[in-house]
Design a protein around this motif. Structure first.
Motif, short mmCIF file in Angstrom:
data_model
loop_
_atom_site.label_atom_id
_atom_site.label_comp_id
_atom_site.label_asym_id
_atom_site.label_seq_id
_atom_site.Cartn_x
_atom_site.Cartn_y
_atom_site.Cartn_z
N ASP A 278 10.57 -3.84 -2.79
CA ASP A 278 10.48 -2.62 -2.00
C ASP A 278 11.39 -2.70 -0.78
O ASP A 278 11.29 -3.64 0.00
N SER B 173 -4.26 5.21 -11.46
CA SER B 173 -3.48 5.97 -10.48
C SER B 173 -1.99 6.03 -10.81
O SER B 173 -1.25 6.74 -10.13
N SER C 93 0.83 -1.21 0.00
CA SER C 93 0.00 0.00 0.00
C SER C 93 0.86 1.26 0.00
O SER C 93 0.60 2.20 -0.75
N GLU C 94 1.90 1.27 0.82
CA GLU C 94 2.78 2.44 0.89
C GLU C 94 3.57 2.63 -0.40
O GLU C 94 3.81 3.76 -0.81
N SER C 95 3.99 1.55 -1.03
CA SER C 95 4.84 1.65 -2.22
C SER C 95 4.06 1.71 -3.53
O SER C 95 4.50 2.35 -4.47
N TRP C 96 2.94 1.01 -3.59
CA TRP C 96 2.22 0.84 -4.85
C TRP C 96 0.79 1.36 -4.80
O TRP C 96 0.04 1.20 -5.77
N GLY C 97 0.37 1.93 -3.68
CA GLY C 97 -0.98 2.43 -3.56
C GLY C 97 -2.01 1.33 -3.39
O GLY C 97 -3.20 1.55 -3.59
N GLY C 98 -1.57 0.14 -3.05
CA GLY C 98 -2.46 -1.01 -2.89
C GLY C 98 -1.77 -2.26 -3.39
O GLY C 98 -0.61 -2.23 -3.81
N ASP D 88 7.48 11.51 -13.13
CA ASP D 88 8.18 11.41 -11.85
C ASP D 88 9.52 12.11 -12.01
O ASP D 88 10.25 11.85 -12.99
N LYS E 153 -4.81 0.56 -14.30
CA LYS E 153 -4.58 1.19 -12.99
C LYS E 153 -4.38 2.69 -13.23
O LYS E 153 -3.26 3.16 -13.38
N ARG F 106 -1.91 2.08 -17.51
CA ARG F 106 -2.77 3.13 -16.92
C ARG F 106 -4.25 2.85 -17.14
O ARG F 106 -5.08 3.24 -16.32
#
Length: 163
Positions: free
Chosen positions: A76, A143, A25-30, A148, A141, A138
């Motif tokens: 990660d 998001s 969740s922290e690295s990939w948003g889920g 970057d 997903k 995309r």
């Protein structure tokens, strides 16, 4: 002091489910990763967890593509610069060799120059550039960011490590 303690790596177990989900969740948003026009639930894959003094500090998820080939889905390091990523790859490499796997591979994106440098220093070789593949990712997903660090995120880069 934790900075001096070794990084231990072992298979994630059902008791590690919350740690795996938190890191993803922290690295990939889920738990989902969109790559090569596929949406992969990384939390449902085989996983190695890195720990320092019992505390999770990194995660590597992977899946068998064939009897001799494994794909690294996510890698990660919660704590950068202490060898967590290398320890996870070393653990996977040892497991792969034990199981007769001859090829590890992964996909990263064109703007991720830090990861590209890390993987090449480890011994991975760039074997393919999938131009504009992130557009398809995309759609699966939305998001996924478009940029970057000022670099447009467009292409998937495939790297392999032959064992």
């Amino acid at each position: 002091m934790d900075a001096e303690r070794p990084v231990g790596v072992g298979p994630a177990t059902p008791a590690d489910t919350e740690s795996v989900r938190r890191i993803l969740s922290e690295s990939w948003g889920g738990p989902y990763v969109a790559v090569h026009a596929e949406l992969i639930d990384a939390s449902a894959q085989r996983a190695l967890l890195a720990r320092v003094a019992g505390r999770p500090v990194g995660l590597l998820t992977y899946r068998a593509v064939s009897g001799t080939e494994w794909e690294i889905v996510t890698l990660d390091a919660v704590e950068a610069g202490r060898g967590v990523g290398r320890a996870l790859l070393d653990g996977l490499r040892a497991e792969a060799a034990w199981e007769g796997v001859t090829r590890l591979w992964l996909v990263t994106t064109n703007e991720n120059v830090r990861a590209l440098r890390f993987y090449q220093r480890y011994g991975f070789d760039l074997v393919a550039v999938h131009r504009n593949a992130v557009e398809a990712a995309r759609r699966l997903k939305p998001s996924i960011p478009t940029h970057d660090d000022g670099i447009a995120i467009r292409h998937e880069l495939e790297l392999e490590l032959l064992l």
